[in-house]
Design a protein around this motif. Structure first.
Motif, PDB file in Angstrom:
ATOM      1  N   SER A  70      -4.406  21.148  -6.506  1.00 57.98           N
ATOM      2  CA  SER A  70      -4.731  21.480  -8.313  1.00 57.98           C
ATOM      3  C   SER A  70      -3.887  20.728  -8.935  1.00 57.98           C
ATOM      4  O   SER A  70      -4.254  20.633 -10.115  1.00 57.98           O
ATOM      5  N   GLN A  71      -2.948  20.135  -8.411  1.00 59.61           N
ATOM      6  CA  GLN A  71      -1.928  19.160  -9.393  1.00 59.61           C
ATOM      7  C   GLN A  71      -2.561  17.965  -9.458  1.00 59.61           C
ATOM      8  O   GLN A  71      -3.351  17.252  -8.628  1.00 59.61           O
ATOM      9  N   ALA A  72      -1.851  16.988 -10.469  1.00 60.87           N
ATOM     10  CA  ALA A  72      -2.207  15.509 -10.739  1.00 60.87           C
ATOM     11  C   ALA A  72      -1.641  14.691  -9.362  1.00 60.87           C
ATOM     12  O   ALA A  72      -0.563  15.406  -9.073  1.00 60.87           O
ATOM     13  N   ARG A  73      -2.341  13.753  -9.060  1.00 64.00           N
ATOM     14  CA  ARG A  73      -1.834  13.165  -7.941  1.00 64.00           C
ATOM     15  C   ARG A  73      -2.208  11.598  -8.524  1.00 64.00           C
ATOM     16  O   ARG A  73      -2.804  11.150  -9.205  1.00 64.00           O
ATOM     17  N   GLN A  74      -1.478  10.761  -7.594  1.00 69.74           N
ATOM     18  CA  GLN A  74      -1.856   9.322  -7.671  1.00 69.74           C
ATOM     19  C   GLN A  74      -2.693   8.748  -6.602  1.00 69.74           C
ATOM     20  O   GLN A  74      -2.254   9.091  -5.487  1.00 69.74           O
ATOM     21  N   PHE A  75      -3.595   8.101  -6.938  1.00 72.89           N
ATOM     22  CA  PHE A  75      -4.505   7.536  -5.672  1.00 72.89           C
ATOM     23  C   PHE A  75      -4.320   6.138  -5.713  1.00 72.89           C
ATOM     24  O   PHE A  75      -4.498   5.474  -6.625  1.00 72.89           O
ATOM     25  N   LYS A  76      -3.972   5.771  -4.228  1.00 72.58           N
ATOM     26  CA  LYS A  76      -3.906   4.447  -4.351  1.00 72.58           C
ATOM     27  C   LYS A  76      -4.732   3.870  -3.031  1.00 72.58           C
ATOM     28  O   LYS A  76      -4.608   4.060  -1.928  1.00 72.58           O
ATOM     29  N   PRO A  77      -6.038   3.052  -3.366  1.00 75.90           N
ATOM     30  CA  PRO A  77      -7.006   2.949  -2.453  1.00 75.90           C
ATOM     31  C   PRO A  77      -6.541   1.405  -1.541  1.00 75.90           C
ATOM     32  O   PRO A  77      -5.833   0.701  -2.543  1.00 75.90           O
ATOM     33  N   CYS A  78      -6.941   1.437  -0.600  1.00 73.65           N
ATOM     34  CA  CYS A  78      -6.499   0.047   0.304  1.00 73.65           C
ATOM     35  C   CYS A  78      -7.671  -0.884  -0.267  1.00 73.65           C
ATOM     36  O   CYS A  78      -8.674  -0.949   0.280  1.00 73.65           O
ATOM     37  N   ILE A  79      -7.200  -1.638  -1.182  1.00 76.00           N
ATOM     38  CA  ILE A  79      -8.460  -2.473  -1.771  1.00 76.00           C
ATOM     39  C   ILE A  79      -8.322  -3.980  -0.921  1.00 76.00           C
ATOM     40  O   ILE A  79      -7.277  -4.506  -0.308  1.00 76.00           O
ATOM     41  N   LYS A  80      -9.683  -4.376  -0.841  1.00 78.91           N
ATOM     42  CA  LYS A  80      -9.847  -5.846   0.038  1.00 78.91           C
ATOM     43  C   LYS A  80      -9.056  -7.113  -1.079  1.00 78.91           C
ATOM     44  O   LYS A  80      -9.153  -7.185  -2.189  1.00 78.91           O
ATOM     45  N   GLN A  81      -8.497  -8.011  -0.367  1.00 80.07           N
ATOM     46  CA  GLN A  81      -7.938  -9.232  -1.129  1.00 80.07           C
ATOM     47  C   GLN A  81      -8.926 -10.192  -1.275  1.00 80.07           C
ATOM     48  O   GLN A  81     -10.005 -10.302  -0.652  1.00 80.07           O
ATOM     49  N   ILE A  82      -8.566 -10.547  -2.450  1.00 77.07           N
ATOM     50  CA  ILE A  82      -9.668 -11.509  -3.151  1.00 77.07           C
ATOM     51  C   ILE A  82      -9.136 -12.955  -3.333  1.00 77.07           C
ATOM     52  O   ILE A  82      -7.908 -13.013  -3.309  1.00 77.07           O
ATOM     53  N   ASN A  83      -9.869 -14.034  -3.140  1.00 73.79           N
ATOM     54  CA  ASN A  83      -9.285 -15.449  -3.140  1.00 73.79           C
ATOM     55  C   ASN A  83      -9.807 -16.024  -4.589  1.00 73.79           C
ATOM     56  O   ASN A  83      -9.944 -17.316  -4.567  1.00 73.79           O
ATOM     57  N   PHE A  84     -10.124 -15.252  -5.414  1.00 73.86           N
ATOM     58  CA  PHE A  84     -10.446 -16.024  -6.824  1.00 73.86           C
ATOM     59  C   PHE A  84      -9.701 -15.112  -7.858  1.00 73.86           C
ATOM     60  O   PHE A  84      -9.647 -13.837  -7.851  1.00 73.86           O
ATOM     61  N   PRO A  85      -9.512 -15.707  -9.137  1.00 70.98           N
ATOM     62  CA  PRO A  85      -8.768 -15.104 -10.394  1.00 70.98           C
ATOM     63  C   PRO A  85      -9.716 -14.248 -11.126  1.00 70.98           C
ATOM     64  O   PRO A  85     -10.963 -14.561 -10.951  1.00 70.98           O
TER      65      PRO A  85
END
Length: 480
Positions: free
Chosen positions: A72-87
């Motif tokens: 029930s408390q606030a949390r930090q969510f950190k997904p494992c994102i895919k690396q990209i090769n363009f800006p």
């Protein structure tokens, strides 16, 4: 979504806190409310980046089905994102709130990266085997549109082996089976044999066509190849599509001129390619249109909405967060007297909502749902016109309407003159009191939902009065 989303990016400043803060990115619905309110929800939570170029591409960096959390408390969510090769300089988030037990809030989104890493040239073409694998995986999910146009344009099919007994099945039975396939699957299946190609290209397979899941890659070419198959389409969803030049006004117009004659429902939420010409084409090419959703099309010029008045068969109209002006809206209400569902939430260009309410009460006698969320100047006079002119109202949203005061008797009038009311939203109206609750309990016995969040003048004892009288009541939102 409500409140101010400009605070979304930045340093978190309300972490581990809760309450009604304007610093949050606050969602209007949660849980199963998405099925009970005229809002939409996605089946996945996704994170997109877009390549920096005019004809860029979208990449899904993270996607996952929602899971239930007991915290029930606030949390930090950190997904494992895919690396990209363009800006990139553009990010898009899709959030699924279907499993939430209450309204959720986003405090901040923080992006981490390497500042001193050299930026790749926009003209550099990089090919990575991982990208190829990811594209193949994306197509398995039914969202790959890179090869969709090629598959649609395959006109010549090789002679295949004998179909066995499959082609002896009734035509209608094969159609019913194929009706369960997604659009990309239909494209693939059409390449297997002539028999299935005939079935997959049958316009009856495209009566209901939802192109919103493919918003990132849908363009003029896609619409062109779909034209011959969509001559009988009745329900079309183009929400989110066409932005950044992917769909042109000419391409959209050509598509509707071929496929608009049978159209009954058209969803165009957040379609920022729309302009006045598009609405003119809709009014001319879609004579049978009964439902039109222009939610959050905030780039449409005010004069464009005048064309909607030509759609006299409209029963559902969503103008949430648009720049529709009072003159155009009065014209729409005057000619579209068959309206049953109307959303005017957060339409800031309307000067006098009492005039609009008076016209609604005079012309829209069949109105069942009305969204006036964040209408800043409606008063008890407008409420009186609504209550007397629209006795069939079942759902009414008056949330965040600061000019409505219980002391004027406006809520009492609503309760006494709207006996069919099932859902009433009075969010953030701090004047709602026990007397209003008693009137609702006695007169609105069909009430199912009541939202009186942020009021402090209603006591639990009076809410309990509603329970034996409003037997259908299952949701009351309040704060003590």
């Amino acid at each position: 979504m409500s409140y101010i989303f400009f605070f979304l990016a930045g340093v978190p400043n309300k972490k581990k806190s809760s309450g009604d803060f304007t610093f949050f990115f606050f969602f209007r619905t949660y849980g199963k409310k998405k099925d009970q309110c005229p809002r939409t929800s996605r089946s996945h939570s996704k994170l997109y980046y877009r390549e920096v170029s005019f004809f860029g591409r979208w990449e899904i960096l993270w996607s996952e089905r929602p899971t239930k959390l007991n915290a029930s408390q606030a949390r930090q969510f950190k997904p494992c994102i895919k690396q990209i090769n363009f800006p990139t300089n553009l990010i898009r988030l899709e959030v699924n709130s279907s499993l939430l037990d209450y309204y959720t809030e986003l405090d901040a989104v923080v992006l981490h990266g390497v500042k001193d890493k050299p930026v790749l040239s926009l003209k550099t073409s990089l090919i990575d085997m991982n990208d190829i694998d990811d594209d193949a995986y994306e197509e398995k999910d039914g969202c790959g549109m890179d090869n969709l146009n090629k598959k649609f344009s395959s006109a010549v099919l090789r002679e295949g082996p004998n179909n066995g007994y499959f082609d002896k099945l009734p035509y209608e039975l094969i159609q019913l089976i194929l009706n369960h396939l997604t659009l990309p699957d239909l494209c693939r299946l059409a390449q297997t044999c002539k028999l299935l190609s005939q079935h997959c290209c049958d316009p009856l397979q495209y009566i209901h066509l939802n192109l919103q899941p493919y918003w990132a890659k849908l363009d003029d070419t896609s619409l062109e190849f779909l034209q011959s198959r969509c001559t009988l389409v009745q329900w079309l969803n183009l929400s989110w599509t066409g932005n950044r030049g992917f769909i042109s006004v000419a391409g959209f117009s050509r598509f509707l001129k071929v496929c608009g004659s049978e159209l009954v429902r058209l969803e165009l939420s957040c379609s920022h390619f729309l302009n006045e010409t598009c609405l003119e084409v809709i009014s001319e090419m879609c004579p049978n249109l009964q439902a039109l959703n222009l939610s959050s099309c905030d780039k449409l010029p005010p004069q464009a909405f005048n064309h909607i008045a030509k759609l006299c068969s409209l029963k559902r109209l969503v103008l949430y967060r648009t720049k529709v002006e009072q003159t155009a809206l009065l014209s729409i209400l005057n000619f579209c007297s068959e309206l049953q569902h109307l959303s005017l939430g957060s339409c800031v260009m309307i000067e006098d909502y009492d005039v609009i309410a008076s016209m609604i009460g005079a012309k829209c006698k069949k109105l069942q749902t009305l969204d006036l969320w964040r209408c800043k100047n409606i008063t008890e006079n407008g409420i009186a016109e609504l209550a007397s002119g629209c006795p069939l109202l079942e759902e009414l949203d008056l949330g965040w309407c600061p000019t409505l005061q219980s002391s004027t008797g406006c809520f009492t009038r609503l309760a006494r003159q709207l006996p069919h009311l099932q859902k009433l939203f009075l969010t953030a109206n701090r004047s709602v009191c026990d007397t209003d609750i008693e009137e609702l309990a006695c007169n609105c016995t069909r009430l199912q939902q009541l939202d009186i969040l942020a009021t402090c003048q209603v006591f639990s004892s009076h809410l309990r009065i509603m329970l034996p009288l409003c037997l259908a009541l299952f949701l009351v939102l309040c704060i003590y």
